[in-house]
Scaffold this motif. Structure first.
Motif, PDB file in Angstrom:
ATOM      1  N   THR A  63      67.939  74.306  47.741  1.00  0.00           N
ATOM      2  CA  THR A  63      66.835  74.771  46.908  1.00  0.00           C
ATOM      3  C   THR A  63      65.514  74.205  47.408  1.00  0.00           C
ATOM      4  O   THR A  63      64.516  74.930  47.521  1.00  0.00           O
ATOM      5  CB  THR A  63      67.079  74.370  45.436  1.00  0.00           C
ATOM      6  OG1 THR A  63      68.277  75.009  44.987  1.00  0.00           O
ATOM      7  CG2 THR A  63      65.928  74.763  44.544  1.00  0.00           C
ATOM      8  N   ILE A  64      65.500  72.925  47.726  1.00  0.00           N
ATOM      9  CA  ILE A  64      64.279  72.294  48.247  1.00  0.00           C
ATOM     10  C   ILE A  64      63.885  72.929  49.583  1.00  0.00           C
ATOM     11  O   ILE A  64      62.708  73.247  49.811  1.00  0.00           O
ATOM     12  CB  ILE A  64      64.471  70.766  48.400  1.00  0.00           C
ATOM     13  CG1 ILE A  64      64.723  70.112  47.039  1.00  0.00           C
ATOM     14  CG2 ILE A  64      63.289  70.126  49.124  1.00  0.00           C
ATOM     15  CD1 ILE A  64      63.596  70.264  46.045  1.00  0.00           C
ATOM     16  N   ALA A  65      64.851  73.135  50.471  1.00  0.00           N
ATOM     17  CA  ALA A  65      64.560  73.734  51.778  1.00  0.00           C
ATOM     18  C   ALA A  65      64.055  75.169  51.623  1.00  0.00           C
ATOM     19  O   ALA A  65      63.103  75.575  52.317  1.00  0.00           O
ATOM     20  CB  ALA A  65      65.811  73.699  52.655  1.00  0.00           C
ATOM     21  N   THR A  66      64.654  75.920  50.727  1.00  0.00           N
ATOM     22  CA  THR A  66      64.212  77.299  50.501  1.00  0.00           C
ATOM     23  C   THR A  66      62.805  77.316  49.914  1.00  0.00           C
ATOM     24  O   THR A  66      61.976  78.151  50.290  1.00  0.00           O
ATOM     25  CB  THR A  66      65.193  78.053  49.579  1.00  0.00           C
ATOM     26  OG1 THR A  66      66.508  77.963  50.126  1.00  0.00           O
ATOM     27  CG2 THR A  66      64.805  79.515  49.447  1.00  0.00           C
ATOM     28  N   ALA A  67      62.514  76.391  48.996  1.00  0.00           N
ATOM     29  CA  ALA A  67      61.168  76.307  48.431  1.00  0.00           C
ATOM     30  C   ALA A  67      60.146  76.003  49.527  1.00  0.00           C
ATOM     31  O   ALA A  67      59.058  76.600  49.558  1.00  0.00           O
ATOM     32  CB  ALA A  67      61.109  75.245  47.338  1.00  0.00           C
ATOM     33  N   ALA A  68      60.486  75.096  50.428  1.00  0.00           N
ATOM     34  CA  ALA A  68      59.581  74.773  51.536  1.00  0.00           C
ATOM     35  C   ALA A  68      59.396  75.987  52.453  1.00  0.00           C
ATOM     36  O   ALA A  68      58.271  76.260  52.907  1.00  0.00           O
ATOM     37  CB  ALA A  68      60.116  73.581  52.327  1.00  0.00           C
ATOM     38  N   LEU A  69      60.461  76.721  52.705  1.00  0.00           N
ATOM     39  CA  LEU A  69      60.386  77.924  53.530  1.00  0.00           C
ATOM     40  C   LEU A  69      59.518  78.991  52.861  1.00  0.00           C
ATOM     41  O   LEU A  69      58.655  79.598  53.517  1.00  0.00           O
ATOM     42  CB  LEU A  69      61.792  78.469  53.790  1.00  0.00           C
ATOM     43  CG  LEU A  69      61.875  79.730  54.637  1.00  0.00           C
ATOM     44  CD1 LEU A  69      61.402  79.441  56.057  1.00  0.00           C
ATOM     45  CD2 LEU A  69      63.304  80.251  54.646  1.00  0.00           C
TER      46      LEU A  69
END
Length: 146
Positions: A98-104
């Motif tokens: 979720t954190i990685a997708t938010a950053a993306l």
């Protein structure tokens, strides 16, 4: 008549397969629903409402592992220490996904206009899907070795 342990084993295998299939279907269903046009019309509203219900149902599945309508003894067999650890590890991967997708999504927003609703759907969809895939993988591996 099958013993409780045999029945729990069959249910656990089904749960492991279902987690993987549900994750793949959940992501595949979202692919055709972007971009999100405003204003919402009735079909779009129903589609978004269905997505919210589906996401909530998958989160419920992840949090309790199924078996809500089974007896206490069967739930204890289905949710042993290994499964609880798998669920914890799956939720942790879902969090980091979720954190990685938010950053993306944040990075992509500089190059492509992304609405808040689209961003939230991407983040939630991939977080849940990663957690389901991880849970299914860990459960299948443990059931094979057990």
């Amino acid at each position: 008549m099958a013993s409780h342990a045999d029945l729990a084993d069959r249910i656990a295998w089904g749960r492991a397969r279902a987690a993987t299939v549900m994750a793949l279907v959940f992501v595949a269903a979202q692919i055709g629903s972007f971009p999100d046009d405003l204003p919402l019309n009735r079909p779009q509203t129903l589609h978004l409402a269905a997505w919210i219900v589906w996401a909530a149902a998958l989160l419920l599945f992840l949090s309790v592992g199924g078996g809500l309508w089974r007896g206490r003894r069967m739930r204890a067999l289905l949710n042993d220490e290994t499964t609880i650890d798998h669920r914890r590890r799956a939720m942790a991967l879902g969090f980091w996904g979720t954190i990685a997708t938010a950053a993306l999504v944040y990075g992509l927003s500089f190059y492509e206009p992304i609405t808040a609703r689209e961003g939230a759907r991407l983040i939630i969809t991939f977080g849940i899907a990663l957690a389901l895939l991880r849970f299914g993988t860990l459960e299948r591996k443990a059931l094979k070795n057990g």
